[in-house]
Design a protein around this motif. Structure first.
Motif, PDB file in Angstrom:
ATOM      1  N   TRP A 299      86.987  26.288 -17.410  1.00 21.58           N
ATOM      2  CA  TRP A 299      88.090  25.355 -17.647  1.00 21.58           C
ATOM      3  C   TRP A 299      87.674  23.993 -17.118  1.00 21.58           C
ATOM      4  O   TRP A 299      87.512  23.814 -15.915  1.00 21.58           O
ATOM      5  CB  TRP A 299      89.335  25.881 -16.946  1.00 21.58           C
ATOM      6  CG  TRP A 299      90.520  24.963 -16.888  1.00 21.58           C
ATOM      7  CD1 TRP A 299      90.826  23.939 -17.722  1.00 21.58           C
ATOM      8  CD2 TRP A 299      91.576  25.012 -15.910  1.00 21.58           C
ATOM      9  NE1 TRP A 299      91.996  23.342 -17.356  1.00 21.58           N
ATOM     10  CE2 TRP A 299      92.486  23.973 -16.241  1.00 21.58           C
ATOM     11  CE3 TRP A 299      91.826  25.824 -14.812  1.00 21.58           C
ATOM     12  CZ2 TRP A 299      93.630  23.739 -15.490  1.00 21.58           C
ATOM     13  CZ3 TRP A 299      92.966  25.587 -14.068  1.00 21.58           C
ATOM     14  CH2 TRP A 299      93.866  24.559 -14.397  1.00 21.58           C
ATOM     15  N   GLN A 303      89.085  18.781 -21.006  1.00 16.90           N
ATOM     16  CA  GLN A 303      89.394  19.527 -22.230  1.00 16.90           C
ATOM     17  C   GLN A 303      90.405  20.627 -21.901  1.00 16.90           C
ATOM     18  O   GLN A 303      90.071  21.815 -21.946  1.00 16.90           O
ATOM     19  CB  GLN A 303      88.123  20.131 -22.826  1.00 16.90           C
ATOM     20  CG  GLN A 303      87.049  19.115 -23.177  1.00 16.90           C
ATOM     21  CD  GLN A 303      85.852  19.752 -23.862  1.00 16.90           C
ATOM     22  OE1 GLN A 303      85.984  20.562 -24.781  1.00 16.90           O
ATOM     23  NE2 GLN A 303      84.656  19.396 -23.431  1.00 16.90           N
ATOM     24  N   GLU A 305      92.812  22.037 -23.394  1.00 16.14           N
ATOM     25  CA  GLU A 305      93.187  23.011 -24.420  1.00 16.14           C
ATOM     26  C   GLU A 305      92.096  24.050 -24.671  1.00 16.14           C
ATOM     27  O   GLU A 305      92.382  25.153 -25.126  1.00 16.14           O
ATOM     28  CB  GLU A 305      93.480  22.318 -25.763  1.00 16.14           C
ATOM     29  CG  GLU A 305      94.626  21.343 -25.731  1.00 16.14           C
ATOM     30  CD  GLU A 305      94.159  19.939 -25.416  1.00 16.14           C
ATOM     31  OE1 GLU A 305      92.941  19.771 -25.167  1.00 16.14           O
ATOM     32  OE2 GLU A 305      94.993  19.022 -25.402  1.00 16.14           O
ATOM     33  N   HIS A 306      90.842  23.697 -24.377  1.00 12.72           N
ATOM     34  CA  HIS A 306      89.722  24.494 -24.850  1.00 12.72           C
ATOM     35  C   HIS A 306      89.119  25.371 -23.753  1.00 12.72           C
ATOM     36  O   HIS A 306      88.907  24.928 -22.627  1.00 12.72           O
ATOM     37  CB  HIS A 306      88.624  23.587 -25.416  1.00 12.72           C
ATOM     38  CG  HIS A 306      89.082  22.760 -26.574  1.00 12.72           C
ATOM     39  ND1 HIS A 306      89.463  23.315 -27.765  1.00 12.72           N
ATOM     40  CD2 HIS A 306      89.231  21.416 -26.704  1.00 12.72           C
ATOM     41  CE1 HIS A 306      89.830  22.351 -28.601  1.00 12.72           C
ATOM     42  NE2 HIS A 306      89.698  21.194 -27.990  1.00 12.72           N
ATOM     43  N   HIS A 321      82.360  26.167 -27.236  1.00 14.05           N
ATOM     44  CA  HIS A 321      83.783  26.459 -27.264  1.00 14.05           C
ATOM     45  C   HIS A 321      84.023  27.934 -27.559  1.00 14.05           C
ATOM     46  O   HIS A 321      83.319  28.548 -28.355  1.00 14.05           O
ATOM     47  CB  HIS A 321      84.471  25.608 -28.326  1.00 14.05           C
ATOM     48  CG  HIS A 321      84.678  24.192 -27.893  1.00 14.05           C
ATOM     49  ND1 HIS A 321      85.172  23.224 -28.728  1.00 14.05           N
ATOM     50  CD2 HIS A 321      84.474  23.572 -26.699  1.00 14.05           C
ATOM     51  CE1 HIS A 321      85.253  22.071 -28.085  1.00 14.05           C
ATOM     52  NE2 HIS A 321      84.832  22.264 -26.856  1.00 14.05           N
ATOM     53  N   ARG A 324      90.965  28.601 -27.667  1.00 20.76           N
ATOM     54  CA  ARG A 324      91.933  27.828 -26.899  1.00 20.76           C
ATOM     55  C   ARG A 324      92.588  28.713 -25.845  1.00 20.76           C
ATOM     56  O   ARG A 324      92.714  29.922 -26.015  1.00 20.76           O
ATOM     57  CB  ARG A 324      93.009  27.254 -27.827  1.00 20.76           C
ATOM     58  CG  ARG A 324      92.480  26.284 -28.866  1.00 20.76           C
ATOM     59  CD  ARG A 324      93.516  25.990 -29.939  1.00 20.76           C
ATOM     60  NE  ARG A 324      94.683  25.297 -29.434  1.00 20.76           N
ATOM     61  CZ  ARG A 324      94.782  23.969 -29.324  1.00 20.76           C
ATOM     62  NH1 ARG A 324      93.762  23.202 -29.671  1.00 20.76           N
ATOM     63  NH2 ARG A 324      95.872  23.411 -28.872  1.00 20.76           N
ATOM     64  N   TRP A 325      93.011  28.056 -24.774  1.00 21.86           N
ATOM     65  CA  TRP A 325      93.810  28.769 -23.792  1.00 21.86           C
ATOM     66  C   TRP A 325      95.162  29.110 -24.392  1.00 21.86           C
ATOM     67  O   TRP A 325      95.697  28.361 -25.218  1.00 21.86           O
ATOM     68  CB  TRP A 325      94.010  27.909 -22.544  1.00 21.86           C
ATOM     69  CG  TRP A 325      92.749  27.586 -21.811  1.00 21.86           C
ATOM     70  CD1 TRP A 325      92.131  26.376 -21.738  1.00 21.86           C
ATOM     71  CD2 TRP A 325      91.964  28.484 -21.016  1.00 21.86           C
ATOM     72  NE1 TRP A 325      90.995  26.457 -20.967  1.00 21.86           N
ATOM     73  CE2 TRP A 325      90.869  27.743 -20.504  1.00 21.86           C
ATOM     74  CE3 TRP A 325      92.061  29.837 -20.698  1.00 21.86           C
ATOM     75  CZ2 TRP A 325      89.888  28.312 -19.693  1.00 21.86           C
ATOM     76  CZ3 TRP A 325      91.093  30.404 -19.882  1.00 21.86           C
ATOM     77  CH2 TRP A 325      90.034  29.654 -19.387  1.00 21.86           C
ATOM     78  N   ALA A 328      97.772  26.427 -24.107  1.00 21.11           N
ATOM     79  CA  ALA A 328      97.689  25.226 -24.936  1.00 21.11           C
ATOM     80  C   ALA A 328      98.826  25.227 -25.962  1.00 21.11           C
ATOM     81  O   ALA A 328      99.128  26.252 -26.576  1.00 21.11           O
ATOM     82  CB  ALA A 328      96.344  25.163 -25.644  1.00 21.11           C
ATOM     83  N   THR A 334      98.714  30.263 -30.570  1.00 21.21           N
ATOM     84  CA  THR A 334      97.546  31.011 -30.149  1.00 21.21           C
ATOM     85  C   THR A 334      97.883  32.424 -29.703  1.00 21.21           C
ATOM     86  O   THR A 334      97.125  33.357 -29.929  1.00 21.21           O
ATOM     87  CB  THR A 334      96.831  30.256 -29.011  1.00 21.21           C
ATOM     88  OG1 THR A 334      96.665  28.892 -29.391  1.00 21.21           O
ATOM     89  CG2 THR A 334      95.473  30.858 -28.719  1.00 21.21           C
ATOM     90  N   ARG A 357      94.920  29.367 -17.796  1.00 25.57           N
ATOM     91  CA  ARG A 357      93.710  28.590 -17.516  1.00 25.57           C
ATOM     92  C   ARG A 357      93.140  28.982 -16.161  1.00 25.57           C
ATOM     93  O   ARG A 357      93.859  29.021 -15.153  1.00 25.57           O
ATOM     94  CB  ARG A 357      94.014  27.093 -17.540  1.00 25.57           C
ATOM     95  CG  ARG A 357      94.504  26.553 -18.884  1.00 25.57           C
ATOM     96  CD  ARG A 357      94.694  25.048 -18.779  1.00 25.57           C
ATOM     97  NE  ARG A 357      95.199  24.472 -20.006  1.00 25.57           N
ATOM     98  CZ  ARG A 357      96.463  24.085 -20.202  1.00 25.57           C
ATOM     99  NH1 ARG A 357      97.351  24.245 -19.224  1.00 25.57           N
ATOM    100  NH2 ARG A 357      96.843  23.572 -21.344  1.00 25.57           N
TER     101      ARG A 357
END
Length: 428
Positions: A299, A303, A305-306, A321, A324-325, A328, A334, A357
């Motif tokens: 984390w 970034q 979100e990623h 990558h 996504r978390w 996010a 997601t 995260r």
């Protein structure tokens, strides 16, 4: 019942071409077909293919428009495996991988790519027996912890193949259900250390030891083949069997030993605050010396979100990558796209502010100070003052992890022709 139901598939992989070929030949049962692609001419767009069955060997030379592993898979290997799966006379297929090929890339293709005219991927019509890894006891540990380039060993598959020997040999061992350790270590102490590393790198793999190289002892290879087949048939329920592992799956599978042994240890790093991107980049160098394998989810504050996936073998690193978390965008989109295991794990550890995260890294150390690794990674985390500034400020941090690289033929995940993220030999 799907076409080819019951046709078994066994993959044999290793960096020693002769020893691995001898094991693959010994593993092929009566009525089975051995498939091998020699990729040494791939740079010139030429692939040599060999089929071996009860009637003998048949060789062919393939000329490809694009000299890459992805093209070999799409244009020849996958269609051929489909034909063999539909042949009622074929009961088993043994796939011998070229020493420069990473087994995870091939198994990923078997589970995701659909051959022309097929209704689904080949994993739907071939019953996986498992993956057999062959390693050289005398050299494997040095190779796995080093940074020698594949091309310098004559194993590179293209002129610009930047992978290292460590990336290949570690992946071959890590992916195996049965590990054949061939030859002798330089000393008894080296064997203790090799076993300690393999216990932690491939805890679910059955390990077989042969003192004589299989390629130079046909009787040894034959007996070994019988033993390998028996162990594959008796594999445990949690055996990997060539199934790709999701980046969000638990990092410690197979109950590896957590206590140190002979200077070898498995270090778990977990935090509930983000890394500063520049400080993490500077700290990466500590992960590339005295380690065999680093894997995990990262984390980075810039970034939010990623999910970044960090993976190293010896002195080579790649970062990319991994989705996504769930936190996010409030997780609304997601959350429904992930499997039950990930949802359950996220729910158990959900943080009121940061959601799912977190940092989750596993480091296999063989010649480094674990405390120094922990210290370097701790120093890369945001300070309390930086944390208080919030996401809007974090996004403005300079981010050396913000650029991705993709080569041609990038529809083969995790393979030679497309590596997620970037690969580097240090932190520079």
């Amino acid at each position: 019942m799907p076409e080819g139901h019951g046709t078994g598939l066994t993959l044999v992989t290793g960096a020693d071409r002769a020893a691995t070929a001898a094991v693959a030949a010994a593993v092929r049962p009566a009525g089975g077909v051995l498939v091998a692609h020699d990729l040494r001419g791939l740079r010139e767009g030429v692939v040599h293919r060999r089929l071996v069955d009860d009637d003998g060997a048949r060789d062919a030379v393939l000329e490809l428009a694009h000299g890459c592993v992805a093209c070999t898979l799409r244009e020849d290997l996958l269609p051929m495996l489909r034909r063999l799966a539909r042949d009622p006379a074929v009961r088993d297929v043994v796939l011998l991988l070229d020493p420069g090929t990473e087994p995870e890339a091939v198994t990923e293709a078997l589970h995701t790519l659909v051959p022309a005219g097929a209704d689904g991927p080949l994993a739907d019509v071939l019953a996986p027996r498992g993956v057999v890894g062959v390693l050289d006891a005398a050299t494997w540990l040095d190779d796995a912890g080093g940074d020698d380039a594949l091309v310098d060993r004559g194993l590179g598959l293209t002129a610009d193949d930047e992978r290292t020997v460590a990336q290949v040999v570690v992946g071959q061992a890590e992916h195996a259900d049965v590990l054949v350790v061939a030859g002798r270590c330089p000393s008894p102490w080296d064997r203790v250390r090799l076993d300690a590393v393999l216990d932690r790198l491939a805890p679910r793999a059955v390990r077989l030891t042969v003192a004589d190289p299989p390629a130079s002892a046909p009787a040894v290879a034959a007996d070994l083949g019988v033993e390998v087949v028996a162990r594959l048939a008796d594999r445990p329920a949690d055996a990997r069997r060539g199934v790709p592992v999701d980046a969000h799956a638990p990092l410690l599978r197979g109950q590896p030993p957590l206590a140190g042994d002979a200077g070898v240890s498995l270090l778990h790093v977990g935090h509930r605050r983000p890394f500063h991107p520049e400080r993490l980049h500077a700290a990466v160098d500590v992960l590339l010396h005295g380690t065999i394998r680093v894997r995990g989810r990262v984390w980075v504050a810039s970034q939010p979100e990623h999910v970044l996936w960090l993976e190293s073998a010896g002195g080579a690193l790649q970062v990319g990558h991994a989705g996504r978390w769930l936190a996010a965008d409030d997780g609304a989109r997601t959350w429904d796209d992930v499997d039950d295991e990930r949802r359950a794990a996220a729910a158990l550890r959900w943080d009121e502010r940061f959601g799912d995260r977190e940092q989750q890294l596993v480091v296999l150390v063989h010649d480094a100070d674990p405390a120094r690794i922990v210290e370097a990674l701790d120093a890369a985390l945001l300070t309390d003052a930086e944390l208080a500034r919030g996401e809007a400020a974090w996004r403005r941090f300079p981010d050396p992890f913000g650029h991705r690289h993709a080569d041609p033929c990038d529809d083969l995940p995790g393979g030679v022709d497309s590596e997620p993220g970037r690969r580097e030999g240090g932190a520079g």
